[in-house]
Each structure stands twice: as C-alpha cells, then as structure tokens.
Design an enzyme around this catalytic site. Sequence first.
Site, PDB file in Angstrom:
ATOM      1  N   TYR A 146       4.259  -9.412   3.453  1.00 52.32           N
ATOM      2  CA  TYR A 146       3.049  -9.761   4.207  1.00 52.32           C
ATOM      3  C   TYR A 146       3.052 -11.230   4.643  1.00 52.32           C
ATOM      4  CZ  TYR A 146       0.004  -5.673   3.577  1.00 52.32           C
ATOM      5  OH  TYR A 146      -0.583  -4.440   3.652  1.00 52.32           O
ATOM      6  N   LYS A 201      11.312  -1.675  -6.388  1.00 53.88           N
ATOM      7  CA  LYS A 201      12.393  -0.953  -5.711  1.00 53.88           C
ATOM      8  C   LYS A 201      13.661  -1.732  -6.049  1.00 53.88           C
ATOM      9  CE  LYS A 201      13.902   2.345  -3.011  1.00 53.88           C
ATOM     10  NZ  LYS A 201      13.809   3.796  -3.349  1.00 53.88           N
ATOM     11  N   ASP A 233       9.110   4.934  -5.004  1.00 52.32           N
ATOM     12  CA  ASP A 233       9.091   6.303  -4.474  1.00 52.32           C
ATOM     13  C   ASP A 233       8.716   7.286  -5.579  1.00 52.32           C
ATOM     14  OD1 ASP A 233      11.510   5.559  -5.636  1.00 52.32           O
ATOM     15  OD2 ASP A 233      12.767   6.683  -4.244  1.00 52.32           O
ATOM     16  N   ASP A 257      -0.432  -1.931  -1.408  1.00 46.95           N
ATOM     17  CA  ASP A 257      -1.260  -1.483  -0.283  1.00 46.95           C
ATOM     18  C   ASP A 257      -1.167   0.039  -0.171  1.00 46.95           C
ATOM     19  OD1 ASP A 257      -2.800  -1.680   2.114  1.00 46.95           O
ATOM     20  OD2 ASP A 257      -0.955  -1.434   3.272  1.00 46.95           O
ATOM     21  N   ASP A 261      -4.042   3.172  -1.585  1.00 47.57           N
ATOM     22  CA  ASP A 261      -4.627   4.192  -0.694  1.00 47.57           C
ATOM     23  C   ASP A 261      -4.367   5.583  -1.270  1.00 47.57           C
ATOM     24  OD1 ASP A 261      -5.565   2.403   1.267  1.00 47.57           O
ATOM     25  OD2 ASP A 261      -4.908   3.730   2.894  1.00 47.57           O
TER      26      ASP A 261
HETATM   27  C1  IPM Z   1      -6.067  -3.465   2.553  1.00 51.26           C
HETATM   28  C2  IPM Z   1      -5.898  -3.378   4.050  1.00 51.26           C
HETATM   29  C3  IPM Z   1      -5.320  -4.693   4.552  1.00 51.26           C
HETATM   30  C4  IPM Z   1      -3.954  -4.856   3.927  1.00 51.26           C
HETATM   31  C5  IPM Z   1      -5.265  -4.845   6.082  1.00 51.26           C
HETATM   32  C6  IPM Z   1      -6.612  -4.656   6.722  1.00 51.26           C
HETATM   33  C7  IPM Z   1      -4.677  -6.173   6.471  1.00 51.26           C
HETATM   34  O1  IPM Z   1      -5.097  -2.281   4.374  1.00 51.26           O
HETATM   35  O2  IPM Z   1      -6.809  -4.358   2.096  1.00 51.26           O
HETATM   36  O3  IPM Z   1      -5.494  -2.653   1.847  1.00 51.26           O
HETATM   37  O4  IPM Z   1      -2.950  -4.346   4.447  1.00 51.26           O
HETATM   38  O5  IPM Z   1      -3.888  -5.501   2.875  1.00 51.26           O
HETATM   39 MG    MG Z   2      -4.616  -1.036   2.730  1.00 52.12          MG
END
Ligand code: IPM
Ligand code: MG
Length: 372
Positions: A146, A201, A233, A257, A261
Amino acid sequence: MVGTNTPRKFQIKIAVLPGDGIGTEIVAEAIKVLKVLDLSFEMETALVGGAAYEAHGHPLPPATLELAKAADAILFGAVGDWKYDSLDRPLRPEQAILGLRKNLSLFANFRPAICYEQLVNASSLKPELVSGLDILIIRELTGDIYFGQPRGRRVATDGHFPGTQEAFDTMRYSKPEIERIAHVTFQAARKRNKKVTSVDKSNVLETFQFWKDVVTEVHAQYPDVALDHMYVDNAAMQLVKEPKKFDVIVTGNMFGDILSDEASMLTGSIGMLPSASLNAKNQGLYEPSHGSAPDIAGKNIANPLATILSAAMMLRFSLNQTAAADRIESAVSAVLSQGLRTADIYSQGTQKVSTQQMGDAVVAAITKTSKG
Ligand code: IPM
Ligand code: MG
C-alpha cells in the site's frame, strides 16, 4: 502540554469525518448514540474523500488533517465513489483514508469478527460453523505494498505517463514496522485466548519470509502465547472451512484487507463489522470495515451498526470509557434480540428497519438501561 504554561485541556475532542456515500447516514446514527451517553466531548465535523475533493480539490485538505491530528479520536464513515475512478491516484477519495493512516501513524488495525447469536442464520455459512465465532484480525496498516513505491498510468516517477508499458507497486516492510505490530498482537492475544496465527506468503515472497522471521523473534518475549504461521491462501480457505479455529490473526496490510472482508461475511454482513486503527499513543481512527456503498447511498437503508460499534471501540480504546462502550454493545445486542434488521441482515420472521430506525432503536435501548 504538561510542563508548559498552557492550561491543560480536559475536554475530549472527537473529529467526525463522515465522507462519501452511506458515510454521512451511518455516522449520523453513531453520533445520535454518542450524544445520549451523557459524556462530555467536543465533536467537530470536516469534509473528507470525494466530498472534500468536490469542495476543496483534494480528498484530504490540510484543515481536515489538522483537525484529525489534534483530536483524541476520529470517527470516520467511508470514502469513495465510482465517479472518481478516472482521477489521478493522488486525488482519489481513498487517498484520504490512506493519508490519515500514514500521517497519524495508525499502524495497528483491529478488525474483530464476532457473530452475534441472533444473526447466525444471516451468515452464508452453516450456523454450526459460525455460532460463537469471535476472532480478531489485526492488520498492519501503514506499510506493505500500500505504501511502497508505485508507478503506472496514474502515478509516474518521472512526471509523465504517455505510453506506459509497465506498472508496479513495491511490497516492503521494515523490521521496526513488523516488530511493533507483533508486540501489539501478542499483547492483545494475552487478553483473549493467547493464540496467534501469523498469516504470510513466506513460501514465495521475501517480504513475508522476513515478516515470519521477525514475528517469530518477537514471540520469544511472549512464551505464554501460542503462535502458528499460515500461508495466506490457506488462511483464506480455513476461514470458510473452520473459522472458529482462529483466535487472533495478524497479517500485513494487503492480506489483512482481503481477509477482513472475507471474515466479515462469516458474521452475517459486512455491515456489522467495526474497526479501530491505533497509533502508539492510542490515538485512534474508528470506522466501519465496509466502504461507502454508493449504490445504496441516500436511501436510508444502510446498516449503521458497524459504525455504532466503531464508536463503542472508540470509547473503549481511545477515550477510556469502558462502561459507555459496554452500554452501546449491549444495546446493539438488545435491538438484534428485538428482531430489528436492516436490509443486509434481514431474514424472514424479523422486522426490516431503516438506517435511522436502527439508530433510534439503539438509542432507545441505551436510554432504557440507564433508567434501570
Ligand atoms: C479498507 C478499505 C480501504 C483499504 C480502501 C478504501 C483504501 O478497503 O479499509 O479495508 O484498502 O484499506
Ligand atoms: Mg478493505
């Protein structure tokens, strides 16, 4: 300010940055909840993300950054909209949240994934796999790919882009960056089940071989905590196969990230997941783990619970108001027990409510408990 002639300020300051899309709607509900708690703090709102770009030509204007820096805590909504997809990378709304994380050194991102018993059936996994689930993902937030060196169509190192033939982003971690997130993780694990899985990884990437080595080295100072290592993975697979075998997961920015999710869906909806991003001074930015969801913005249907729960994390981690945090969390549990559901967690036999109705219900549940 100690040691200067400046009078000590006791007033707690919260910077409120609602951002874009559903951000403004969900933050409004969290503020309603904070206001009913009878705590005294100053709240100041500023534009961020696409909203700030529209007004000031930059997603993180200096005034917004200064407000955030001066605050004890930041309550953040979400940023982003597809309409900004063609902007140069440095002007995209996402740069606002990345800039805040970097400028305030908010390196430790806590993303708890807790499955409320009332929502067991909202998960896409079988109830027995997620019932009682309580895992904590700790994502390193200011390093990795990032923040490595980028190059491509929208960011050029030599100032011009025509005929781009390749693009890259550089994955990197320094030893101190890995050490500090490892310490935070082992300390957090001590307050839970003393079990950490470090996700990497290391079979392919130098960066993550290094990550694994450094985490192992720091672990020597925490012999009471169990540590295992898992490739990313495999971790992605295990999270849907047998999520309850995890307790604390620590990983880098990019993998964190993605895995957070994924973990959110175990709990029923990404609309339920709060997060805290902390620096070494426990100053923190609190935001739902989800995005700005422009497709449902302005419709009063978004789930405000992740933001309300983020406000609870803010009270607990940055403002030292544990009792108030507990009250919010119990109130959220109470409204779920009452059968109230926003569209994302709705199932037959429950009652569908709007964003505002959900916020009002949490406020009502808090007021009820304060009256005994
Ligand atoms: C998160 C989001 C952010 C990230 C984006 C909006 C930059 O997906 O906070 O998880 O990738 O960190
Ligand atoms: Mg995110």
